[in-house]
Each structure stands twice: as C-alpha cells, then as structure tokens.
Design a protein around this motif. Structure first.
Motif, PDB file in Angstrom:
ATOM      1  N   LEU A   1      -3.579   5.160   1.481  1.00 28.84           N
ATOM      2  CA  LEU A   1      -2.970   4.357   0.428  1.00 28.84           C
ATOM      3  C   LEU A   1      -4.020   3.525  -0.304  1.00 28.84           C
ATOM      4  O   LEU A   1      -3.929   3.327  -1.526  1.00 28.84           O
ATOM      5  CB  LEU A   1      -1.905   3.442   1.023  1.00 28.84           C
ATOM      6  CG  LEU A   1      -0.700   4.131   1.685  1.00 28.84           C
ATOM      7  CD1 LEU A   1       0.295   3.103   2.188  1.00 28.84           C
ATOM      8  CD2 LEU A   1      -0.018   5.098   0.724  1.00 28.84           C
ATOM      9  N   ALA A   2      -5.002   3.045   0.441  1.00 26.77           N
ATOM     10  CA  ALA A   2      -6.053   2.253  -0.199  1.00 26.77           C
ATOM     11  C   ALA A   2      -6.834   3.093  -1.197  1.00 26.77           C
ATOM     12  O   ALA A   2      -7.131   2.643  -2.319  1.00 26.77           O
ATOM     13  CB  ALA A   2      -7.001   1.695   0.872  1.00 26.77           C
TER      14      ALA A   2
ATOM     15  N   HIS B   1       2.648  -3.527   0.600  1.00 27.66           N
ATOM     16  CA  HIS B   1       1.519  -3.631  -0.328  1.00 27.66           C
ATOM     17  C   HIS B   1       1.463  -2.412  -1.248  1.00 27.66           C
ATOM     18  O   HIS B   1       1.148  -2.543  -2.440  1.00 27.66           O
ATOM     19  CB  HIS B   1       0.206  -3.760   0.447  1.00 27.66           C
ATOM     20  CG  HIS B   1      -0.020  -5.123   1.010  1.00 27.66           C
ATOM     21  ND1 HIS B   1      -0.036  -6.249   0.235  1.00 27.66           N
ATOM     22  CD2 HIS B   1      -0.233  -5.542   2.291  1.00 27.66           C
ATOM     23  CE1 HIS B   1      -0.252  -7.316   0.983  1.00 27.66           C
ATOM     24  NE2 HIS B   1      -0.374  -6.917   2.248  1.00 27.66           N
ATOM     25  N   TRP B   2       1.803  -1.246  -0.704  1.00 30.48           N
ATOM     26  CA  TRP B   2       1.803  -0.042  -1.548  1.00 30.48           C
ATOM     27  C   TRP B   2       2.869  -0.154  -2.637  1.00 30.48           C
ATOM     28  O   TRP B   2       2.639   0.224  -3.782  1.00 30.48           O
ATOM     29  CB  TRP B   2       2.032   1.195  -0.688  1.00 30.48           C
ATOM     30  CG  TRP B   2       2.165   2.468  -1.452  1.00 30.48           C
ATOM     31  CD1 TRP B   2       3.255   3.260  -1.542  1.00 30.48           C
ATOM     32  CD2 TRP B   2       1.174   3.101  -2.265  1.00 30.48           C
ATOM     33  NE1 TRP B   2       3.026   4.340  -2.346  1.00 30.48           N
ATOM     34  CE2 TRP B   2       1.735   4.272  -2.806  1.00 30.48           C
ATOM     35  CE3 TRP B   2      -0.145   2.783  -2.600  1.00 30.48           C
ATOM     36  CZ2 TRP B   2       1.045   5.129  -3.642  1.00 30.48           C
ATOM     37  CZ3 TRP B   2      -0.837   3.642  -3.433  1.00 30.48           C
ATOM     38  CH2 TRP B   2      -0.241   4.800  -3.950  1.00 30.48           C
ATOM     39  N   SER B   3       4.025  -0.707  -2.276  1.00 29.54           N
ATOM     40  CA  SER B   3       5.072  -0.904  -3.278  1.00 29.54           C
ATOM     41  C   SER B   3       4.610  -1.890  -4.346  1.00 29.54           C
ATOM     42  O   SER B   3       4.860  -1.691  -5.551  1.00 29.54           O
ATOM     43  CB  SER B   3       6.358  -1.422  -2.615  1.00 29.54           C
ATOM     44  OG  SER B   3       6.856  -0.485  -1.693  1.00 29.54           O
TER      45      SER B   3
ATOM     46  N   ALA C   1      -4.404  -3.754  -3.552  1.00 31.56           N
ATOM     47  CA  ALA C   1      -5.446  -2.785  -3.231  1.00 31.56           C
ATOM     48  C   ALA C   1      -6.407  -3.360  -2.196  1.00 31.56           C
ATOM     49  O   ALA C   1      -6.844  -2.662  -1.260  1.00 31.56           O
ATOM     50  CB  ALA C   1      -6.199  -2.387  -4.498  1.00 31.56           C
ATOM     51  N   ALA C   2      -6.743  -4.647  -2.323  1.00 24.97           N
ATOM     52  CA  ALA C   2      -7.643  -5.280  -1.357  1.00 24.97           C
ATOM     53  C   ALA C   2      -7.017  -5.305   0.032  1.00 24.97           C
ATOM     54  O   ALA C   2      -7.699  -5.067   1.045  1.00 24.97           O
ATOM     55  CB  ALA C   2      -7.971  -6.688  -1.806  1.00 24.97           C
ATOM     56  N   ALA C   3      -5.698  -5.602   0.107  1.00 27.19           N
ATOM     57  CA  ALA C   3      -5.010  -5.614   1.398  1.00 27.19           C
ATOM     58  C   ALA C   3      -4.995  -4.226   2.021  1.00 27.19           C
ATOM     59  O   ALA C   3      -5.178  -4.072   3.237  1.00 27.19           O
ATOM     60  CB  ALA C   3      -3.582  -6.127   1.226  1.00 27.19           C
TER      61      ALA C   3
END
Length: 863
Positions: A711-712, A675-677, A695-697
């Motif tokens: 990360l969020a 998700h960050w990628s 971002a939501a994940a």
C-alpha cells in the motif's frame, strides 16, 4: 361359509346412522353397480360387513334394485314375512347385528327355500350370539353359493376418482388430498363434503365443517351409547388406543376395553391408526363441554406421565386451553431445554406453552430470551432478557446477560456488552475481553482474562474456550510486528482454531462476534482475501453462529467479492443477507450493507446511485458507534465522502477511530487500511498535501508489514501520478501488486488514471492494458464501464476525427465547458455535446478520463 376375497368397496351413501344428505352423482352410482353389486346379484346369499358410513345400506339398495329389474320380489326381513310370497324373492336384512329372533327366523326359512335369495348387512361390532348363529346357518345352508363384501375407508385415489365424477375439472389433486385428510376416507363423509362443494362451488372452506355435515355428525355422535362416546371423545382428546390407558381413563375394567374399542371402530369414526376422523373430532370436541375435555386431558396426562411417557402434544393442548397443570408445565419446560440446541423456534413455543400451563414466568425468561435471539427475534430477546435481569430473584440471570450482550453487540453497544459478559460469569470472560478490545481498553481486557483464569475451577466448555481464543487472537493482531515475528499469522491461526472448535455447538451459540467473522476481518486488513473467503464460506456451510450470525458472514463475503471486482456476486450475497432477516438488519450489519452499497456504486461510477446510497449510509453511521470491527466500512465511507465532496460529515468519526487506534497502541494491522482509505480520499480530491501523511504512515508500517509495504508503494506511486511524475513501469508494478493483495479494482484505477495523464502513446497503451487485466471482464458490474472514477476501458478500434471534431477536441482537452466551446466555434452547446458523444463512440472511450487520454493521442498523431 368360505369368504370370497374382494378389494374393499366404497359407496357414496351410508347406513342411516351415518348418512349425509345430498345429491348423489349418477356416475358415482354407476361405478358401484358395475362392481360388487353385479357380482353379488348372482349369489343365493350375500353377506356385507363394514363400519357405519361405509355404504352397506346403499349396496343393499343397489342389489335390491337389480333384482327388481330382473322381476324378483324384494322383501324387508324386518317387516315382511317370506311365507306370504309364492314366487322367487329376495330377502334383505339391514343392520343384522340388531336383528331380533323373529327376523333371524325369517332369514333361516328363506335360506331353506329354493325360491329365495338373502342379502344381509351388519357392522363388525357388536357381534351378538344371534348374529353369529345366523351367519353359521348361512354358511351351512348355502356353502357354495354365497358372496361376501367387506367395506371400509377408502384411499386417496378413490377419493380423487369420486371428486372428478362429482366436481369435474374443479377436482384438483390438492382438493382430493384435502378431502381425504379431512374425512379419513369414510365414504359417507367424503360424499357429504363433495356434495357441499358441488352445491356451492368455490365457496366452501374445507377447513370448516359444512353445517349439514356438522348437524348429522352431532346427531350420530349423540346416538352412540354413553361408554362408546366417552371412548371416542377420549381418543379425540389425545388418548392412544391402549387398553391400560383407556381403562384407567374411563374407569372401565380391562377386560371390557377391547369391546369398547371394537365398538368405537364400528362407528367408522376411529381410523386404523388410532385417530378420530378429523371432521368428527372437531365436531365432537366442539359439542362436548370444555370442562369435560379439560378434565379428560388432565387425567390422561397424569396417566401417561406415570407410565414414563412424554406426551408433549397433549401438554401443548392443555396449554392452548390455558389449563394450569404442573405436570404439563414441567414436561414442556424439559422438552424446551432439549430443543434449545437443535430447534430454537420449537423451544420458544414450548416455553411459552409452559407459561400458559402455570410455569413461573421469571423462571423461563432467560431461556425464552435465548430462544428468541437464536430465531432472529432480537426485540423479543431484549424484552425477555431485560425482564430476567430486572428481577434480582430470577434464576438464570447469567444466561440472560449473555443473550443481551450478544444482541447489544449487533446493535453497536459493545461497551455495554462487555459489562453484561462479566455478569454472565467467568466462562464468558473471553467475550467480555473481546468487547473491551474492540472499544479500545486493552489493559482492562487483559486484567479481566487473567482474573477469570485465576478464579476458574470448573472444566471449560467448547464455547468458553472458543471465546478465550477469540480474545487471544484479536490481542495478537494488535501487536506491532517485527522482522522476527509477524502477528498476522498467529492471529489468523488462533481465530481459525476458535472457529473450528465452535462448529459442533456453534449453531446455537450466542456470541459478541463469531470467530469466523473476526478471522475474515483480520485477513481483510492484510489483503488475505482467499483466507477470509475460505473461513467465511465454511461458517456459512456449517451455520456457525446460527441465524443471527448468517447476515454478518454473508456481508463479509460480499465485501470480499467487491474488493475482488465480482460486483454481481457481491449483490447476490447482499440480497441473501437481507433475506435472512426479512430486509431489516441490525445496526452493525446495516452499516456493512450500506458501506457495500456505497462501494459498489462508487466502483461502477453510478453517481445517482452513490448519492442515494450515501444518504442511507450516513444514517447507518450515526446508529453505530466506531469500534475496531467497523473500521472497514468506515474506510469505504471516507473514500465515498471524498468523491461526493462531503468529507466533513465523517470528520468526528475519523477522529474517534484515530483515538481508538491510539488507545490500542496504533496497531499496524488495523491502522493500515484506514490510512489507505485516507490516501484514496486524497487521490480522489486531487490533494497531494492530504495524501502525504497517509503515505508516510504507510511507509512507516511497511518496515514490518508486507501488506503495508504494498500500500505504501501504491500511495507513493499515486502521489507521483497526481503530480504528473509518471513512471509507467512503476505504475504497472504498483497496480499489479495491489491486485495480488486483493485490491484489483484499486490497482486498475491507478493504472487507468496514469494512462489518462501520460502523453506517450505506447506507455498509455501499456497502462490501459494493465488496467483491464486487473478487473474481471466477465462480471457485469466490473469497473471501467462508465464514470470518472472507474479505470478506463481497453482500446477499441479508433477512427479519424473530422476537422470540426479536432477543433472541439482541442477545446475539450483544455477543459472548456460545452457552452464556452460553442461560443468559440459559433455553434450551440447541444451541437458540442453531439460532437463529443460521437467522438466518445468512435474512439471507444468508456470514461471521461479515457476520452481525454484518447483525444490527446489523436491530436498528437495529427500534429
């Protein structure tokens, strides 16, 4: 006779039995004449003793020449009577061990004459009664006026001295080493080899016996009596100088063997350590019928095995000659089994030799596959393992299945590897479960492990326990965390224990993956770079997994270095990983390598290099299916694809990865980095809409994962930056948190992009300083040097813009092209480019974003 002690003396010529024709250097002869010859000339009786080829005849010639120059008559005892001479004379006796009664009588008469001197030379063997009596007479007649010279093989220093005398500057130390090794220091052979080199400088291959030397050695060997030649041949074929062995091998009574050994040593061709002089050994074996040598070696092998010895070298010699012998095959197979755990390359050679001596190919295929895999020959390992598996009657099929599973795992075929691990037996259930987990089959993996535990009756091995712990650790990493129990510490603890347990036997363990690599992957997923680096470095130091695993460990260390901003170190580790396999990596390692190349090019904003790396990376992605352990490189490639506006190419791989994670229950540890990628890709394409789901994940995962929370927050901050809702303190906090999580380059880029968009000069300065502190300024490849994707450089001394430069700057900030600016200002596009270049240099801007930020600041201050 009391012997006078002198160091062994060596000469360039030898007795007729071993003389090698060729020119004799004058300086070489002078060295001899200046030594023992001069000392011997003054004695009434001189006794010279030495094997053939050590220079007895040459020494006699030198002594005789010295006496002739002094005016004395020199007589040969074999042909001339001393009674016929009236004045002083010298009687020379060569090969005294062959002297007849008549020659002995002449010597005795000369000894009794005050006018005579005697010079006598003989071999140490044979020692007939006539020679013993003659030497006793010499001792009795001239007890105080005799000189003894003992000749023998020379050392390397003397060979080098002669080589310099014969060859001059061409006589290198290496050449002296080679000559001494080939000749064993036997003077006649040393002289012959040096003479050949002198005749054809630079054109003589020391590995080949010169033709003249070969012919002379053949003649000398043919001149030996049958039993002596047979003994020398036996030793050349591999027999030790042992009375019992040689007696049985040659069918000679034990009491006669010692005499035969002495006779062999007297030829000069048998060295003190029991070896035959190498050049003589080659000639002897080449001139003896091959069937005779084979029979000798087979009989010798039987004798040695019966004595309880392990003549591996002899068995390998038989194998080289394709001699089928069950005793040799069994011996080679036994030693190959022992070598598998310590020297796989040697084990492979011994197994191949065992086949050459008659061992059934099918019985050894699995072990040959294991040896090949451990030495890095994976193609060979696949061939041998497949041969074993294809034969239902072949033994050791379980071993072959385990080898093939490990190879296929490196080639991205984890599903097939899981099936093979099952075939390898219940002790490999852990590896089978690991492969099933990596391909998204957790329920099947759990059933397999449970069944294996229920059916296991034997004692577990360290390898099987380690495999079970690896499966347990990955299973733990797949659980969703709660406030009470974070799965990451338990997973890391289990995997590091597996690595420690495997260290004593891990060098020769073939695995689907190593516990060190899995520990590092788990640690990388949650930002624990220090833990990952520690466990990988220990794996490299202890050679965990042996040669097949080394590239994987090095590439993961390179990945850590890249994330930490140590770009030069990352490249060093990548080069080391490629060197292990000679540059050709297996698909799994190749995928990581190409993702590293892409990541380094992107972080240095080297667009041409990024394009080149992307082409190679696309091929690597195609060659390796998506699995749990390759999500890391996939995430890096997703970001690069966004940078190159080629995201569609990875869409199917992303879909497959998401399906894999869904089958595993969407584990936060493994899903969060992907998700960050995705968030980074959206940031690069300046697409807030694409950023929001990632971002939501991350926000959802942040409730139970500190790393996801970091990360969020970073993703949320990026979203604000993209929409120009910049809160400098929040940006700095998010960037520093990324740096603490091992993502310093990403944090630096976040701060740099915020600085490029903010309008407040003080806030810009703070953000730029933050960007610079999060990268390693000592690393030559640290981000911030150039390109749009890199964080901006720290401020350098600025200069005031000219009015024309301000006009250009306003239009650059507005986003005009050089051609449009030129049209507005009535100047050429080249002149606009020149103005921009000067402004970039004067303002100290390292990137385009940095230049835009500085131009805005300059224009604001001048407003």
């Amino acid at each position: 006779m009391t012997a006078v002690a002198h160091p062994p003396v060596v000469h360039t010529a030898a007795s007729p039995a071993a003389r090698v024709p060729g020119p004799r250097p004058a300086r070489l002869a002078g060295n001899v004449a200046d030594g023992p010859v001069a000392r011997a000339a003054a004695a009434r009786a001189v006794v010279v003793c030495g094997p053939a080829g050590t220079g007895k005849t040459h020494l006699l010639d030198e002594v005789a020449a010295l006496h002739r120059r002094a005016g004395l008559t020199v007589l040969d005892a074999r042909t001339e009577d001393p009674d016929a001479v009236t004045g002083p004379f010298v009687l020379v006796v060569d090969d005294a061990h062959r002297a007849t009664a008549e020659v002995a009588d002449r010597v005795r008469r000369a000894l009794r004459s005050p006018r005579a001197r005697v010079v006598l030379a003989s071999r140490p063997w044979p020692r007939p009664a006539a020679l013993t009596a003659l030497l006793a007479d010499v001792a009795a007649e001239v007890p105080d006026d005799r000189h003894s010279v003992v000749l023998g093989h020379v050392d390397r220093a003397r060979v080098e001295e002669w080589a310099r005398a014969c060859l001059g500057p061409a006589a290198t130390p290496a050449l002296a080493d080679a000559v001494h090794a080939r000749t064993g220091g036997l003077p006649a052979l040393v002289h012959g080899l040096l003479s050949a080199l002198a005749r054809r400088p630079g054109r003589v291959d020391l590995r080949v016996v010169p033709e003249k030397m070969r012919a002379q050695l053949s003649a000398d060997l043919d001149a030996l009596d049958e039993r002596t030649r047979a003994l020398v041949h036996a030793v050349a074929a591999g027999a030790p100088l042992d009375d019992d062995v040689l007696g049985g091998l040659l069918d000679v009574p034990l009491e006669q063997v010692a005499d035969l050994i002495a006779a062999a040593r007297a030829t000069g061709l048998v060295l003190a350590d029991g070896r035959v002089v190498p050049v003589a050994q080659e000639v002897l074996l080449a001139t003896t019928p091959a069937d005779v040598t084979r029979r000798t070696r087979r009989r010798l092998l039987g004798l040695l095995v019966e004595r309880g010895e392990e003549p591996v070298g002899l068995a390998r010699g038989l194998a080289a000659d394709r001699v089928r012998d069950p005793r040799a095959a069994a011996l080679l197979e036994r030693h190959a089994d022992a070598a598998l755990g310590a020297d796989p390359a040697l084990a492979g050679e011994l197994l191949s030799a065992a086949v050459d001596t008659g061992a059934p190919v099918a019985c050894l295929s699995a072990r040959r596959a294991q040896a090949a895999a451990l030495t890095g020959d994976l193609d060979g390992a696949v061939r041998w393992a497949d041969a074993a598996l294809a034969d239902p009657l072949a033994p050791d099929r379980a071993r072959a299945a385990g080898v093939l599973a490990a190879v296929l795992a490196r080639r991205g075929l984890l599903g097939r590897a899981a099936e093979l691990c099952r075939l390898a037996g219940p002790e490999h259930a852990g590896s089978a479960a690991l492969a099933l987990l990596a391909t998204g089959h957790p329920d099947e993996a759990a059933r397999l492990v449970a069944a294996a535990r229920a059916g296991t009756s034997g004692a577990p091995t360290m390898l099987s326990v380690s495999e079970d712990l690896m499966a347990e650790g990955i299973t733990c990493s797949l659980r969703s965390g709660t406030d009470a129990a974070d799965p990451v510490p338990a997973a890391l603890s289990t995997l590091t224990r597996a690595a420690a347990l495997l260290e004593p036997v891990g060098r020769t363990a073939l695995l689907v993956d190593t516990p060190a690599a899995l520990s590092a992957l788990v640690a990388l997923q949650c930002g624990e770079l220090t833990v990952a680096e520690s466990v990988l470095q220990r794996a490299v130091d202890t050679d965990l997994g042996g040669r097949p695993a080394r590239p994987r460990h090095l590439l993961l260390l390179a990945w850590i270095a890249m994330l930490a901003g140590r770009m030069a170190r990352a490249r060093e580790l990548m080069a080391e990983a490629q060197a292990v396999e000679g540059g050709a990596l297996e698909p799994r390692d190749e995928l990581f390598l190409q993702a590293l190349e892409v990541g380094l090019a992107r972080r240095s904003s080297d667009v041409p290099a990024l394009v080149r790396a992307w082409v190679r990376a696309r091929e690597a992605v195609v060659r390796h299916p998506v699995d749990l352990f390759t999500l890391l490189p996939l995430g890096e490639l997703v970001v690069a694809a966004a940078r190159l506006r080629d995201g569609d190419r990875l869409r199917s791989h992303l879909t497959e990865a998401q399906a894999l994670l869904a089958r595993l229950g969407d584990p936060q540890l493994w899903a969060t980095p992907l998700h960050w990628s995705g968030a980074q890709a959206a940031i690069i394409t300046d697409d807030p809409a694409a950023l929001r789901p990632h971002a939501a994940a991350l926000v959802a995962a942040a409730r139970t994962s500190p790393h996801a929370a970091t990360l969020a927050e970073a993703g949320r901050t990026w979203l604000h930056v993209l929409t120009d809702e910049i809160d400098p303190p929040a940006v700095v906090a998010a960037a520093e948190a990324l740096g603490a999580a091992g993502l310093g380059w990403d944090g630096s880029r976040l701060a740099g992009q915020a600085a490029a968009r903010v309008t407040d000069a003080r806030a810009r300065s703070i953000l730029l300083a933050c960007a610079r502190t999060l990268v390693d300024p000592a690393d030559g490849d640290a981000p911030g040097e150039s390109g749009e994707d890199a964080p901006p450089a720290a401020p350098v001394a600025t200069g005031t813009l000219s009015e024309r430069e301000r006009q250009v700057a306003r239009l650059v900030v507005e986003g005009r092209t050089y051609r449009e600016i030129g049209g507005r200002l009535y100047i050429s596009a080249k002149t606009v480019e020149h103005h921009v270049s000067r402004m970039r240099q004067r303002l100290g801007a390292g990137t385009r974003s940095d230049l835009l930020a500085r131009l805005r600041a300059e224009l604001a201050e001048g407003a």
